[in-house]
Design a protein around this motif. Structure first.
Motif, PDB file in Angstrom:
ATOM      1  N   ILE A   1     -11.977  14.104  -8.593  1.00 40.96           N
ATOM      2  CA  ILE A   1     -10.809  13.719  -9.391  1.00 40.96           C
ATOM      3  C   ILE A   1     -10.352  12.317  -9.014  1.00 40.96           C
ATOM      4  N   LYS A   2     -10.379  12.033  -7.711  1.00 39.35           N
ATOM      5  CA  LYS A   2      -9.976  10.708  -7.244  1.00 39.35           C
ATOM      6  C   LYS A   2     -10.914   9.623  -7.783  1.00 39.35           C
ATOM      7  N   LEU A   3     -12.201   9.901  -7.778  1.00 36.30           N
ATOM      8  CA  LEU A   3     -13.177   8.945  -8.305  1.00 36.30           C
ATOM      9  C   LEU A   3     -12.983   8.729  -9.802  1.00 36.30           C
ATOM     10  N   LEU A   4     -12.595   9.794 -10.507  1.00 36.13           N
ATOM     11  CA  LEU A   4     -12.363   9.697 -11.939  1.00 36.13           C
ATOM     12  C   LEU A   4     -11.202   8.749 -12.251  1.00 36.13           C
ATOM     13  N   PHE A   5     -10.146   8.852 -11.452  1.00 38.76           N
ATOM     14  CA  PHE A   5      -8.961   8.017 -11.675  1.00 38.76           C
ATOM     15  C   PHE A   5      -8.974   6.747 -10.819  1.00 38.76           C
ATOM     16  N   TRP A   6     -10.089   6.484 -10.129  1.00 35.87           N
ATOM     17  CA  TRP A   6     -10.153   5.335  -9.223  1.00 35.87           C
ATOM     18  C   TRP A   6      -9.804   4.009  -9.901  1.00 35.87           C
ATOM     19  N   PRO A   7     -10.349   3.692 -11.094  1.00 39.44           N
ATOM     20  CA  PRO A   7     -10.004   2.396 -11.714  1.00 39.44           C
ATOM     21  C   PRO A   7      -8.506   2.247 -11.966  1.00 39.44           C
ATOM     22  N   LEU A   8      -7.859   3.335 -12.398  1.00 39.83           N
ATOM     23  CA  LEU A   8      -6.421   3.272 -12.695  1.00 39.83           C
ATOM     24  C   LEU A   8      -5.600   3.092 -11.424  1.00 39.83           C
ATOM     25  N   THR A   9      -5.915   3.879 -10.391  1.00 46.10           N
ATOM     26  CA  THR A   9      -5.168   3.770  -9.139  1.00 46.10           C
ATOM     27  C   THR A   9      -5.522   2.483  -8.392  1.00 46.10           C
ATOM     28  N   ALA A  10      -6.747   1.965  -8.608  1.00 42.18           N
ATOM     29  CA  ALA A  10      -7.125   0.688  -7.997  1.00 42.18           C
ATOM     30  C   ALA A  10      -6.268  -0.444  -8.555  1.00 42.18           C
ATOM     31  N   LYS A  11      -5.988  -0.385  -9.831  1.00 45.94           N
ATOM     32  CA  LYS A  11      -5.119  -1.389 -10.453  1.00 45.94           C
ATOM     33  C   LYS A  11      -3.720  -1.306  -9.868  1.00 45.94           C
ATOM     34  N   SER A  12      -3.261  -0.082  -9.626  1.00 46.84           N
ATOM     35  CA  SER A  12      -1.954   0.108  -9.001  1.00 46.84           C
ATOM     36  C   SER A  12      -1.942  -0.449  -7.587  1.00 46.84           C
ATOM     37  N   ALA A  13      -3.020  -0.184  -6.828  1.00 47.27           N
ATOM     38  CA  ALA A  13      -3.111  -0.676  -5.448  1.00 47.27           C
ATOM     39  C   ALA A  13      -3.160  -2.203  -5.414  1.00 47.27           C
ATOM     40  N   SER A  14      -3.878  -2.804  -6.344  1.00 45.51           N
ATOM     41  CA  SER A  14      -3.960  -4.270  -6.410  1.00 45.51           C
ATOM     42  C   SER A  14      -2.602  -4.878  -6.733  1.00 45.51           C
ATOM     43  N   SER A  15      -1.852  -4.204  -7.597  1.00 45.24           N
ATOM     44  CA  SER A  15      -0.519  -4.682  -7.947  1.00 45.24           C
ATOM     45  C   SER A  15       0.402  -4.639  -6.737  1.00 45.24           C
ATOM     46  N   MET A  16       0.269  -3.587  -5.927  1.00 40.54           N
ATOM     47  CA  MET A  16       1.070  -3.474  -4.713  1.00 40.54           C
ATOM     48  C   MET A  16       0.729  -4.584  -3.724  1.00 40.54           C
ATOM     49  N   LYS A  17      -0.563  -4.907  -3.609  1.00 40.54           N
ATOM     50  CA  LYS A  17      -0.977  -5.989  -2.714  1.00 40.54           C
ATOM     51  C   LYS A  17      -0.490  -7.332  -3.238  1.00 40.54           C
TER      52      LYS A  17
ATOM     53  N   PHE B   1       6.844 -11.626 -11.935  1.00 34.34           N
ATOM     54  CA  PHE B   1       6.082 -10.381 -12.018  1.00 34.34           C
ATOM     55  C   PHE B   1       5.102 -10.426 -13.187  1.00 34.34           C
ATOM     56  N   ARG B   2       5.616 -10.846 -14.342  1.00 36.47           N
ATOM     57  CA  ARG B   2       4.806 -10.814 -15.558  1.00 36.47           C
ATOM     58  C   ARG B   2       3.628 -11.782 -15.474  1.00 36.47           C
ATOM     59  N   GLU B   3       3.868 -13.014 -15.006  1.00 33.95           N
ATOM     60  CA  GLU B   3       2.816 -14.024 -14.995  1.00 33.95           C
ATOM     61  C   GLU B   3       1.805 -13.811 -13.878  1.00 33.95           C
ATOM     62  N   ASN B   4       2.176 -13.011 -12.865  1.00 39.14           N
ATOM     63  CA  ASN B   4       1.232 -12.684 -11.795  1.00 39.14           C
ATOM     64  C   ASN B   4       0.687 -11.262 -11.909  1.00 39.14           C
ATOM     65  N   LYS B   5       0.995 -10.604 -13.052  1.00 33.78           N
ATOM     66  CA  LYS B   5       0.477  -9.261 -13.345  1.00 33.78           C
ATOM     67  C   LYS B   5       0.834  -8.266 -12.248  1.00 33.78           C
ATOM     68  N   VAL B   6       2.118  -8.254 -11.897  1.00 35.74           N
ATOM     69  CA  VAL B   6       2.634  -7.355 -10.867  1.00 35.74           C
ATOM     70  C   VAL B   6       3.561  -6.350 -11.517  1.00 35.74           C
ATOM     71  N   ASN B   7       3.388  -5.078 -11.151  1.00 42.19           N
ATOM     72  CA  ASN B   7       4.252  -4.015 -11.643  1.00 42.19           C
ATOM     73  C   ASN B   7       5.004  -3.410 -10.462  1.00 42.19           C
ATOM     74  N   PRO B   8       6.341  -3.586 -10.379  1.00 44.64           N
ATOM     75  CA  PRO B   8       7.101  -3.064  -9.238  1.00 44.64           C
ATOM     76  C   PRO B   8       7.027  -1.550  -9.096  1.00 44.64           C
ATOM     77  N   ALA B   9       6.755  -0.856 -10.206  1.00 40.34           N
ATOM     78  CA  ALA B   9       6.695   0.608 -10.172  1.00 40.34           C
ATOM     79  C   ALA B   9       5.284   1.132  -9.939  1.00 40.34           C
ATOM     80  N   ALA B  10       4.359   0.248  -9.556  1.00 39.33           N
ATOM     81  CA  ALA B  10       2.959   0.662  -9.408  1.00 39.33           C
ATOM     82  C   ALA B  10       2.764   1.701  -8.322  1.00 39.33           C
ATOM     83  N   GLY B  11       3.624   1.672  -7.296  1.00 41.58           N
ATOM     84  CA  GLY B  11       3.476   2.625  -6.204  1.00 41.58           C
ATOM     85  C   GLY B  11       3.738   4.062  -6.614  1.00 41.58           C
ATOM     86  N   CYS B  12       4.438   4.246  -7.732  1.00 38.55           N
ATOM     87  CA  CYS B  12       4.744   5.599  -8.209  1.00 38.55           C
ATOM     88  C   CYS B  12       3.583   6.210  -8.992  1.00 38.55           C
ATOM     89  N   LEU B  13       2.660   5.377  -9.451  1.00 41.27           N
ATOM     90  CA  LEU B  13       1.579   5.841 -10.321  1.00 41.27           C
ATOM     91  C   LEU B  13       0.717   6.941  -9.697  1.00 41.27           C
TER      92      LEU B  13
END
Length: 229
Positions: free
Chosen positions: A22-38, A69-81
């Motif tokens: 399941i984690k591998l299935l959602f990996w691209p989506l959660t990876a985007k969230s992790a990148s936003s947090m970084k 946030f917008r111009e650097n493609k950052v989502n403050p709520a990404a950690g909740c995803l």
């Protein structure tokens, strides 16, 4: 799970492998969230500059931070995803574990029944919320969830509402610890493994070098105007 059980012949390992899939299935989506947090950590110096520059103009400061946030493609709520993704699977497993006869008396290491709480040993007394027995898996789940939350930074340019929401999320590990303490050990096993995988994914993301330059608010528009001229 039945298919996986046919290979590993253990319901605990079947549940762990299912969680990994399941984690591998959602990996691209959660990876985007992790990148936003970084990325959030990368732009913090600029956020502090904006906060200092517009400290007497809170509305203007919020607008500039939103642009950053917008111009650097950052989502403050990404950690909740990651938590939101887990909830439907969590509910599905909750109802499945309540009715699956195969999991009754299914053993996994020290757990004697995955459809019931662990009940490793008796406290000797009745403890409020925790009950009469000591359960290890909910404590491990709370620790991994707490560590995962600590990897989510609070943006320094956030308004009071965002800061309050971020602080509330920091209490989630304790809420889930007490909420899931008396739940089936199979369900808590899934959540614990999911937290560990999320920590691994965030660690991998943090070790990667961020080659994308930080964009100042409005700088991209100025560059476009320059090209037109």
């Amino acid at each position: 799970m039945q298919l996986l059980h046919g290979f590993v012949h253990n319901w605990g390992w079947a549940m762990i492998i299912m969680t990994i899939l399941i984690k591998l299935l959602f990996w691209p989506l959660t990876a985007k969230s992790a990148s936003s947090m970084k990325r959030m950590q990368t732009i913090q110096p600029l956020m502090k500059e904006i906060q200092a520059k517009y400290k007497d103009k809170p509305q203007k400061m919020q607008q500039e931070v939103a642009k950053l946030f917008r111009e650097n493609k950052v989502n403050p709520a990404a950690g909740c995803l990651p938590i939101l993704i887990q909830m439907p699977i969590f509910l599905g497993l909750f109802f499945m574990l309540r009715s699956a006869a195969e999991l009754r008396f299914a053993e996994f290491f020290w757990v004697s029944d995955l459809s019931q709480p662990e009940r490793m040993f008796h406290w000797g007394v009745q403890i409020p919320i925790l009950g009469e027995y000591f359960n290890l898996l909910p404590i491990l789940m709370g620790i991994t969830m707490f560590y995962q939350m600590r990897m989510t930074p609070i943006p320094p340019g956030a308004d009071d509402m965002q800061k309050m929401q971020a602080k509330m999320f920091r209490f989630l590990p304790f809420i889930f610890l007490f909420m899931l303490y008396g739940f089936s050990s199979g369900l808590v096993l899934y959540w614990t493994v999911q937290n560990i995988l999320s920590i691994v994914q965030q660690t991998i993301t943090n070790k990667r070098k961020d080659t994308e330059p930080v964009v100042l608010p409005g700088s991209s528009k100025k560059k476009n105007k320059g090209k037109r001229q």
